[in-house]
Write a protein that holds these residues in place. Structure first.
Motif, PDB file in Angstrom:
ATOM      1  N   ASN A  49       0.859  -1.179   0.000  1.00  0.00           N
ATOM      2  CA  ASN A  49       0.000   0.000   0.000  1.00  0.00           C
ATOM      3  C   ASN A  49       0.892   1.224   0.000  1.00  0.00           C
ATOM      4  OD1 ASN A  49      -2.519  -1.398   0.237  1.00  0.00           O
ATOM      5  ND2 ASN A  49      -2.017  -1.778   2.378  1.00  0.00           N
ATOM      6  N   ASP A  50       0.645   2.133  -0.932  1.00  0.00           N
ATOM      7  CA  ASP A  50       1.428   3.355  -1.037  1.00  0.00           C
ATOM      8  C   ASP A  50       0.582   4.554  -0.620  1.00  0.00           C
ATOM      9  OD1 ASP A  50       3.816   2.209  -2.225  1.00  0.00           O
ATOM     10  OD2 ASP A  50       2.602   1.889  -4.016  1.00  0.00           O
ATOM     11  N   VAL A  51       1.128   5.370   0.299  1.00  0.00           N
ATOM     12  CA  VAL A  51       0.497   6.609   0.718  1.00  0.00           C
ATOM     13  C   VAL A  51       1.590   7.662   0.818  1.00  0.00           C
ATOM     14  CG1 VAL A  51      -0.829   7.785   2.511  1.00  0.00           C
ATOM     15  CG2 VAL A  51      -1.280   5.378   2.032  1.00  0.00           C
ATOM     16  N   LEU A  52       1.516   8.658  -0.051  1.00  0.00           N
ATOM     17  CA  LEU A  52       2.515   9.719  -0.141  1.00  0.00           C
ATOM     18  C   LEU A  52       3.912   9.103  -0.294  1.00  0.00           C
ATOM     19  CD1 LEU A  52       1.047  12.194   2.493  1.00  0.00           C
ATOM     20  CD2 LEU A  52       0.810  12.302   0.013  1.00  0.00           C
ATOM     21  N   VAL A  53       4.828   9.337   0.628  1.00  0.00           N
ATOM     22  CA  VAL A  53       6.188   8.789   0.508  1.00  0.00           C
ATOM     23  C   VAL A  53       6.372   7.506   1.314  1.00  0.00           C
ATOM     24  CG1 VAL A  53       7.230  11.033   0.039  1.00  0.00           C
ATOM     25  CG2 VAL A  53       7.061  10.224   2.405  1.00  0.00           C
ATOM     26  N   THR A  54       5.257   6.911   1.786  1.00  0.00           N
ATOM     27  CA  THR A  54       5.305   5.701   2.599  1.00  0.00           C
ATOM     28  C   THR A  54       4.756   4.522   1.812  1.00  0.00           C
ATOM     29  OG1 THR A  54       4.978   6.992   4.605  1.00  0.00           O
ATOM     30  CG2 THR A  54       4.541   4.659   4.760  1.00  0.00           C
ATOM     31  N   ARG A  55       5.475   3.404   1.862  1.00  0.00           N
ATOM     32  CA  ARG A  55       5.018   2.149   1.249  1.00  0.00           C
ATOM     33  C   ARG A  55       5.079   1.071   2.313  1.00  0.00           C
ATOM     34  NH1 ARG A  55       7.400  -0.432  -4.238  1.00  0.00           N
ATOM     35  NH2 ARG A  55       5.584   0.612  -5.089  1.00  0.00           N
ATOM     36  N   SER A  56       3.948   0.417   2.565  1.00  0.00           N
ATOM     37  CA  SER A  56       3.874  -0.688   3.512  1.00  0.00           C
ATOM     38  C   SER A  56       3.645  -1.971   2.729  1.00  0.00           C
ATOM     39  CB  SER A  56       2.726  -0.480   4.500  1.00  0.00           C
ATOM     40  OG  SER A  56       2.950   0.689   5.253  1.00  0.00           O
ATOM     41  N   CYS A  57       4.554  -2.943   2.892  1.00  0.00           N
ATOM     42  CA  CYS A  57       4.467  -4.196   2.145  1.00  0.00           C
ATOM     43  C   CYS A  57       4.394  -5.379   3.094  1.00  0.00           C
ATOM     44  CB  CYS A  57       5.672  -4.361   1.229  1.00  0.00           C
ATOM     45  SG  CYS A  57       5.760  -3.100  -0.056  1.00  0.00           S
ATOM     46  N   ARG A  58       3.728  -6.427   2.622  1.00  0.00           N
ATOM     47  CA  ARG A  58       3.534  -7.652   3.400  1.00  0.00           C
ATOM     48  C   ARG A  58       3.908  -8.856   2.555  1.00  0.00           C
ATOM     49  NH1 ARG A  58       2.909  -9.522   8.612  1.00  0.00           N
ATOM     50  NH2 ARG A  58       1.800 -11.480   8.558  1.00  0.00           N
ATOM     51  N   TRP A  59       4.719  -9.731   3.119  1.00  0.00           N
ATOM     52  CA  TRP A  59       5.082 -11.010   2.530  1.00  0.00           C
ATOM     53  C   TRP A  59       4.399 -12.076   3.370  1.00  0.00           C
ATOM     54  CZ3 TRP A  59       8.017  -6.765   2.497  1.00  0.00           C
ATOM     55  CH2 TRP A  59       8.717  -6.427   1.338  1.00  0.00           C
ATOM     56  N   GLY A  60       3.730 -13.031   2.749  1.00  0.00           N
ATOM     57  CA  GLY A  60       3.037 -14.077   3.484  1.00  0.00           C
ATOM     58  C   GLY A  60       1.588 -13.715   3.717  1.00  0.00           C
ATOM     59  N   ASP A  61       1.049 -14.167   4.854  1.00  0.00           N
ATOM     60  CA  ASP A  61      -0.354 -13.901   5.183  1.00  0.00           C
ATOM     61  C   ASP A  61      -0.455 -13.379   6.620  1.00  0.00           C
ATOM     62  OD1 ASP A  61      -0.176 -16.182   6.858  1.00  0.00           O
ATOM     63  OD2 ASP A  61      -0.834 -17.484   5.236  1.00  0.00           O
ATOM     64  N   GLU A  62      -1.679 -13.363   7.153  1.00  0.00           N
ATOM     65  CA  GLU A  62      -1.890 -12.809   8.499  1.00  0.00           C
ATOM     66  C   GLU A  62      -1.250 -13.662   9.592  1.00  0.00           C
ATOM     67  OE1 GLU A  62      -4.735 -13.622   6.515  1.00  0.00           O
ATOM     68  OE2 GLU A  62      -4.521 -11.693   5.544  1.00  0.00           O
TER      69      GLU A  62
END
Length: 84
Positions: A49-62
């Protein structure tokens, strides 16, 4: 029937063994790494998920995975769940 089940089990084990989502690889990810450096270690993320200059990434599942937050293209925060 038994042979096809055995083949499926072998395929699942082979894919699991090749997974880059391991505790050892998680420990190789460090603050300051670029997105491309992290992807070279963990593989392609399941989601970002990208918001402004921040990117949050997830590998795998919950239940089992790694999350990395990038700010300005560099890893700032990392966390892991369920890696042994």
């Amino acid at each position: 029937m038994f042979r096809s089940a055995l083949t499926l089990l072998a395929l699942v084990l082979a894919l699991t063994a090749c997974s880059k989502l391991t505790l050892a690889n998680y420990e190789r990810v460090s603050v300051g790494m670029s997105y491309d450096e992290v992807v070279s270690i963990l593989g392609k993320p399941a989601s970002c998920n990208d918001v402004l200059v921040t990117r949050s990434c997830r590998w795998g599942d919950e239940k089992r995975g790694v999350s990395v937050r990038f700010v300005g293209g560099k890893a700032l925060v990392r966390s892991a769940d369920g890696l042994n």
